[in-house]
Motif scaffolding. Structure first.
Motif, PDB file in Angstrom:
ATOM      1  N   LYS A   1     -55.001  15.744  63.708  1.00  0.00           N
ATOM      2  CA  LYS A   1     -54.163  15.257  62.612  1.00  0.00           C
ATOM      3  C   LYS A   1     -54.868  15.329  61.257  1.00  0.00           C
ATOM      4  O   LYS A   1     -54.250  15.033  60.240  1.00  0.00           O
ATOM      5  N   VAL A   2     -56.132  15.700  61.242  1.00  0.00           N
ATOM      6  CA  VAL A   2     -56.818  15.867  59.946  1.00  0.00           C
ATOM      7  C   VAL A   2     -57.021  17.344  59.600  1.00  0.00           C
ATOM      8  O   VAL A   2     -57.521  17.662  58.532  1.00  0.00           O
ATOM      9  N   THR A   3     -56.640  18.223  60.515  1.00  0.00           N
ATOM     10  CA  THR A   3     -56.827  19.654  60.258  1.00  0.00           C
ATOM     11  C   THR A   3     -55.509  20.403  60.138  1.00  0.00           C
ATOM     12  O   THR A   3     -55.498  21.612  59.909  1.00  0.00           O
ATOM     13  N   GLY A   4     -54.400  19.693  60.329  1.00  0.00           N
ATOM     14  CA  GLY A   4     -53.093  20.356  60.286  1.00  0.00           C
ATOM     15  C   GLY A   4     -52.729  21.025  61.599  1.00  0.00           C
ATOM     16  O   GLY A   4     -51.701  21.684  61.702  1.00  0.00           O
TER      17      GLY A   4
ATOM     18  N   PRO B   1     -59.177  -2.533  70.057  1.00  0.00           N
ATOM     19  CA  PRO B   1     -59.068  -3.413  68.881  1.00  0.00           C
ATOM     20  C   PRO B   1     -58.834  -2.682  67.562  1.00  0.00           C
ATOM     21  O   PRO B   1     -58.070  -3.153  66.727  1.00  0.00           O
ATOM     22  N   ASP B   2     -59.472  -1.534  67.370  1.00  0.00           N
ATOM     23  CA  ASP B   2     -59.279  -0.843  66.093  1.00  0.00           C
ATOM     24  C   ASP B   2     -57.827  -0.349  65.956  1.00  0.00           C
ATOM     25  O   ASP B   2     -57.243  -0.429  64.881  1.00  0.00           O
ATOM     26  N   SER B   3     -57.266   0.138  67.057  1.00  0.00           N
ATOM     27  CA  SER B   3     -55.855   0.543  67.031  1.00  0.00           C
ATOM     28  C   SER B   3     -54.956  -0.659  66.808  1.00  0.00           C
ATOM     29  O   SER B   3     -53.923  -0.556  66.129  1.00  0.00           O
TER      30      SER B   3
ATOM     31  N   ALA C   1     -64.449  11.747  57.042  1.00  0.00           N
ATOM     32  CA  ALA C   1     -64.230  10.323  56.720  1.00  0.00           C
ATOM     33  C   ALA C   1     -62.929   9.832  57.337  1.00  0.00           C
ATOM     34  O   ALA C   1     -62.836   8.685  57.788  1.00  0.00           O
ATOM     35  N   TRP C   2     -61.932  10.708  57.357  1.00  0.00           N
ATOM     36  CA  TRP C   2     -60.630  10.351  57.957  1.00  0.00           C
ATOM     37  C   TRP C   2     -60.795  10.073  59.460  1.00  0.00           C
ATOM     38  O   TRP C   2     -60.173   9.158  60.001  1.00  0.00           O
ATOM     39  N   ILE C   3     -61.645  10.883  60.099  1.00  0.00           N
ATOM     40  CA  ILE C   3     -61.902  10.659  61.532  1.00  0.00           C
ATOM     41  C   ILE C   3     -62.715   9.381  61.723  1.00  0.00           C
ATOM     42  O   ILE C   3     -62.394   8.538  62.562  1.00  0.00           O
ATOM     43  N   ASP C   4     -63.747   9.220  60.907  1.00  0.00           N
ATOM     44  CA  ASP C   4     -64.617   8.046  61.048  1.00  0.00           C
ATOM     45  C   ASP C   4     -63.845   6.740  60.865  1.00  0.00           C
ATOM     46  O   ASP C   4     -64.127   5.753  61.534  1.00  0.00           O
ATOM     47  N   HIS C   5     -62.862   6.757  59.964  1.00  0.00           N
ATOM     48  CA  HIS C   5     -62.088   5.535  59.682  1.00  0.00           C
ATOM     49  C   HIS C   5     -60.784   5.479  60.459  1.00  0.00           C
ATOM     50  O   HIS C   5     -59.977   4.579  60.234  1.00  0.00           O
ATOM     51  N   GLU C   6     -60.581   6.459  61.349  1.00  0.00           N
ATOM     52  CA  GLU C   6     -59.337   6.483  62.137  1.00  0.00           C
ATOM     53  C   GLU C   6     -58.135   6.291  61.213  1.00  0.00           C
ATOM     54  O   GLU C   6     -57.302   5.408  61.447  1.00  0.00           O
ATOM     55  N   VAL C   7     -58.065   7.115  60.194  1.00  0.00           N
ATOM     56  CA  VAL C   7     -57.005   6.936  59.189  1.00  0.00           C
ATOM     57  C   VAL C   7     -55.608   7.259  59.721  1.00  0.00           C
ATOM     58  O   VAL C   7     -54.705   6.442  59.612  1.00  0.00           O
TER      59      VAL C   7
ATOM     60  N   THR D   1     -51.028   3.707  56.263  1.00  0.00           N
ATOM     61  CA  THR D   1     -52.464   3.934  56.414  1.00  0.00           C
ATOM     62  C   THR D   1     -53.228   3.717  55.110  1.00  0.00           C
ATOM     63  O   THR D   1     -54.416   4.031  55.028  1.00  0.00           O
ATOM     64  N   TYR D   2     -52.568   3.166  54.099  1.00  0.00           N
ATOM     65  CA  TYR D   2     -53.156   3.096  52.759  1.00  0.00           C
ATOM     66  C   TYR D   2     -54.519   2.408  52.720  1.00  0.00           C
ATOM     67  O   TYR D   2     -55.424   2.835  52.001  1.00  0.00           O
ATOM     68  N   VAL D   3     -54.662   1.329  53.474  1.00  0.00           N
ATOM     69  CA  VAL D   3     -55.931   0.585  53.459  1.00  0.00           C
ATOM     70  C   VAL D   3     -57.075   1.488  53.920  1.00  0.00           C
ATOM     71  O   VAL D   3     -58.156   1.512  53.334  1.00  0.00           O
ATOM     72  N   ARG D   4     -56.797   2.266  54.954  1.00  0.00           N
ATOM     73  CA  ARG D   4     -57.839   3.147  55.482  1.00  0.00           C
ATOM     74  C   ARG D   4     -58.030   4.386  54.620  1.00  0.00           C
ATOM     75  O   ARG D   4     -59.123   4.928  54.535  1.00  0.00           O
ATOM     76  N   VAL D   5     -56.956   4.855  53.996  1.00  0.00           N
ATOM     77  CA  VAL D   5     -57.073   5.990  53.062  1.00  0.00           C
ATOM     78  C   VAL D   5     -58.059   5.617  51.958  1.00  0.00           C
ATOM     79  O   VAL D   5     -58.986   6.362  51.633  1.00  0.00           O
TER      80      VAL D   5
END
Lengths: 724, 148
Positions: free
Chosen positions: A208-211, A623-625, B87-93, B134-138
């Protein structure tokens, strides 16, 4: 059953591979890759939920849909906890909808709504993991000729301590797959969980971060055509005539498809289809609903509240007598509007009709319901539908029960005249998506309360006029004119009030309604928790203290209220100009409380400072989810409370895109503090919706604290706020 | 014919002068990482870079982009993830993730212009709509990427 056939073929495979591979000596002598080859490289199905590859990869099948809530990872965590595999080896795949039909619904419900994925499948999934672990252990024990009870499995390795032997899941999976599943397996005590309750990275995020993530709208097939659609703007209206002469001349246009209530243009790409659609001259038979407006709907609801004959959904004590004898009587009307879900991915579906069969690709919260809709539209058996469930670009209830987008795609694809059958992807424009939704119902509330001289609540009479969602989807759930689904938060109100009554007036305008994130719990708490705040404020009582006096000791509503108040520092004075409000609501097995801090400028602009939400979902898997779901509910709930409003004029929706159906953006986004207070016990609660419930009332209670203005109708944007 | 330089590669496409870049990307070139959200430059799901500027591809005709350098989410990091993606992966955005291609393209552009953005800079540059919230994580991920 096909299940048997699969098992049979696996047994056959085992015999063959054992004969070729020569058994365990090879298993230990060869390196991993060669072992895999010796045993065959096919993954083994150890229970319907779990595939184990010879190279130790574990694939967990997921029956529910991933729409951003994290089920694609959280559900496998439940399996892996009991399987005792190495989490790093685990990935997920959707359980096949086609196999689900062939194998007698082996994966149970595929419905992804009501915050249910974890809370309604945690047991079956943990049992699947424990069952598979037992089968793997038994397979290893049989290989070694030792009692299974002497073997243990940890991180995908099975060990027999007495003989100092060990093997791996991948090596024994083929044998395990042939074994009978044990009937009863013991699940771990929650205190022994090692994976559940730890934050694990979601499987779906990297793509989802690479399209690379392919959503329904991204489905691309050879020779695929694209369609854009215009449905009658007045719900339930029909097409009378179509002049498509200008549209037909447009480049790339292949066909104009006329349906009963809609017209679609099919072209070689979507933009061309949509441009040509704008050139159609359609005359509609708008029917009897063309005069309906928001005002007429409001009058209908108001009539409902004034009707003395409407049914009681709940009656405790004697409200009339208590009100007559009350030292103080308070009365107020609250209103919540229709709302569109506005998933970021507009509605879409790809259908490929091949004779009496159809192949369908769609983002859906319920694959089985999507299959049923496609089958019904085409007039074939569900087994004639080959279905591909795609990840969703948002669901929120829009893609749960209602599959109008599937029906229309199948109907359009069926009519496409090409020399060979081709797939057609139907994508709704954003305008079509906003105007052709199924909406969160409107609702009108009349609240009446009696208080004694000390300010204690002695009577609470709630009258609610609203459309029923169940009347459309499960009419048998409406009994004696009452849809209890519309009354959540009132009929199960946690506050102790000696005399309570809840009346319901079912009023059903023609505007289609469906489940919208948190459903009635997205709107009823606004009336309940704001009216309670009115009672507290008019008696000069602190809203937390006021609620505490009404909640029973041990009620988890009390626990989450205390947790939110503590995290927010409720007892600590705020800086000058900053104000706060609180609200509480339980739903879907979880308990949630929110505290919102804000200030209101001289110009009446709201500056949201901070939102604290405390939730007790019983158990927290990832928990993070879980925190992400709280953050998500904050945005969805604030957006609705601040801006959300679908209005009706001449039978049709007035709004059309994000410029007139606005959304909260990052520049208005407050800080969010998600507080998880899981108390365990026998109930597992949901997280996709419950945190949303207290948002609107907490916000409006904070606005009252800041301005002295009581917001009794949403959205807030319609009110001119002034600083106190 | 329109000649477009996308992610360092030249594509010749036979499209109408008014076809927006978004649909050339998605339906002609099958580059579906760039998303359709509103078609009227409101939501930012279709954000790409044109000569280093974040642009909403749903509202720019492809024909006016000849000779310009277009970068899409697919071209953001050919070999290694961009620090914003990391950063998006690290923060699970991402949640549903549908808006995130546009979100990331907007964030990358912001950091190119302001390597150490303030919250106000983020507010001004990141007008993309996310329904999952997702704004907080963005915000957190942009600050983290700025430090990376």
């Amino acid at each position: 059953m096909n299940l048997n056939r699969v098992v049979t073929s696996r047994r056959h495979f085992l015999k063959t591979s054992a004969a070729v591979g020569g058994g365990l000596a090879i298993e230990f002598a060869l390196p991993m890759q060669a072992r895999g080859q010796a045993q065959g490289t096919a993954a083994q199905e150890v229970t319907a939920w779990i595939l184990i590859h010879p190279d130790e990869r574990v694939v967990v099948r997921v029956a529910r849909s991933e729409m951003g809530q994290g089920s694609f990872t959280g559900l496998p965590m439940l399996v892996a906890e009991e399987l005792q595999c190495d989490w790093k080896q685990v990935s997920a795949e959707y359980a096949s909808t086609t196999e689900q039909m062939k194998r007698n619904r082996v994966w149970g419900s595929m419905s992804t709504g009501g915050s249910s994925s974890i809370r309604t499948s945690h047991e079956i999934l943990r049992k699947a993991g424990a069952t598979a672990r037992q089968m793997l252990i038994t397979a290893a024990a049989q290989n070694w000729g030792v009692p299974a009870i002497e073997c243990v499995a940890l991180n995908g390795v099975i060990t027999h301590a007495a003989s100092k032997r060990s093997t791996t899941f991948g090596r024994v999976a083929d044998r395990a797959a042939t074994l009978e599943a044990p009937k009863d397996v013991k699940l771990k005590d929650p205190k022994d969980w090692q994976l559940i309750g730890t934050s694990q990275k979601r499987f779906d995020i990297p793509d989802k971060v690479t399209g690379k993530q392919v959503y329904g709208i991204d489905v691309t097939l050879p020779n695929m055509l694209h369609a854009s659609i215009l449905q009658c703007p007045v719900f339930d209206g029909k097409v009378k005539s179509v002049d498509s002469s200008a549209a037909e001349k447009m480049r790339g246009v292949k066909q104009i498809v006329r349906l009963d209530n809609a017209v679609a243009v099919v072209a070689d790409n979507w933009w061309r289809a949509n441009q040509a659609l704008k050139l159609l001259k359609v005359e509609w038979d708008e029917g009897a609903n063309a005069t309906v407006s928001s005002q007429s709907i409001m009058a209908l609801l108001s009539d409902g509240l004034n009707d003395t004959a409407i049914p009681n959904a709940k009656k405790v004590g004697d409200v009339s007598a208590a009100l007559a004898g009350a030292a103080q009587v308070m009365e107020a009307e609250y209103f919540t509007p229709y709302l569109n879900h506005a998933t970021m991915e507009p509605q879409n579906c790809t259908a490929w009709v091949k004779g009496d069969k159809v192949e369908v690709w769609a983002p859906t919260q319920n694959a089985e319901a999507a299959v049923a809709e496609a089958a019904k539209a085409l007039g074939v058996a569900p087994t004639q539908v080959e279905f591909h469930k795609m990840h969703l670009g948002g669901g929120f209830g829009r893609r749960g029960v209602l599959h109008d987008f599937v029906k229309l795609a199948v109907l359009v694809a069926k009519q496409v005249n090409t020399t060979t059958d081709v797939p057609v992807k139907l994508t709704w424009s954003r305008e079509e998506d906003i105007k052709q939704g199924a909406y969160r119902p409107v609702s009108l509330y009349r609240m009446k309360a009696g208080l004694d001289a000390a300010g204690n609540v002695t009577a609470w009479h709630s009258r609610i006029a609203a459309p029923s969602i169940m009347l459309t989807f499960q009419p048998d759930r409406v009994r004696n004119g009452i849809d209890t689904n519309a009354l959540g938060g009132f009929i199960d109100m946690p506050y102790t009030v000696a005399n309570t009554q809840v009346d319901y007036s079912l009023k059903q305008p023609h505007v289609p309604v469906t489940f919208w994130r948190a459903v009635a719990h997205s709107q009823n708490p606004f009336a309940r928790e704001c009216f309670l705040d009115e009672m507290a404020q008019s008696n000069g009582k602190d809203p937390v203290e006021f609620r505490r006096a009404l909640l029973k000791a041990g009620d988890k509503n009390l626990l989450v209220m205390e947790a939110a108040a503590k995290a927010a520092g409720w007892s600590v004075p705020l800086p000058v100009g900053v104000h706060r409000g609180i609200a509480v609501q339980d739903s879907y097995g979880s308990y949630a409380a929110a505290v919102i801090e804000l200030s209101v400028s001289d110009q009446g602009e709201i500056d949201l400072k901070r939102v604290v939400v405390a939730v007790d979902p019983g158990y927290v898997v990832n928990p993070d989810s879980a925190k992400a779901q709280i953050e998500s509910c904050v945005v969805y709930g604030l957006t609705a409370a601040l801006y959300g409003e679908i209005t009706i004029k001449e039978g049709r929706v007035e709004q059309s895109n994000f410029y007139d159906y606005p959304m909260l953006r990052i520049n208005k986004m407050p800080k969010v503090e998600a507080v998880l207070v899981p108390t365990g016990g026998s109930t597992w609660g949901g997280l996709g919706e419950p945190p949303l419930s207290p948002l609107a009332p907490a916000l409006c209670n904070a606005i009252f604290a800041a301005t002295g203005q009581r917001i009794r109708s949403l959205p807030i944007k319609n009110h001119n706020l002034k600083k106190v | 014919m329109v000649k477009l330089n996308i992610n360092g590669k030249v594509h010749q496409v036979d499209v109408e002068p008014d076809m927006p870049l978004l649909w050339v990307l998605r339906d002609i070139l099958k580059m579906t990482g760039t998303k359709y959200g509103c078609g009227v430059a409101q939501c930012g799901a279709c954000t790409v870079h044109v000569n280093g500027e974040a642009m909403r591809s749903c509202s720019v005709p492809a024909s006016v982009l000849e000779g310009k350098k277009i970068t899409t989410i697919e071209g953001l990091a050919a070999t290694k993830l961009h620090k914003v993606q990391q950063a998006w992966i690290d923060h699970e955005v991402p949640q549903c993730g549908y808006c995130q291609s546009g979100m990331i393209m907007a964030a990358v552009n912001l950091l190119e212009k302001k390597p150490k953005p303030t919250d106000a800079d983020i507010d001004a540059a990141m007008s993309n709509i996310c329904r999952c919230g997702t704004y907080v994580r963005v915000r957190a991920a942009i600050h983290a990427a700025a430090k990376a």
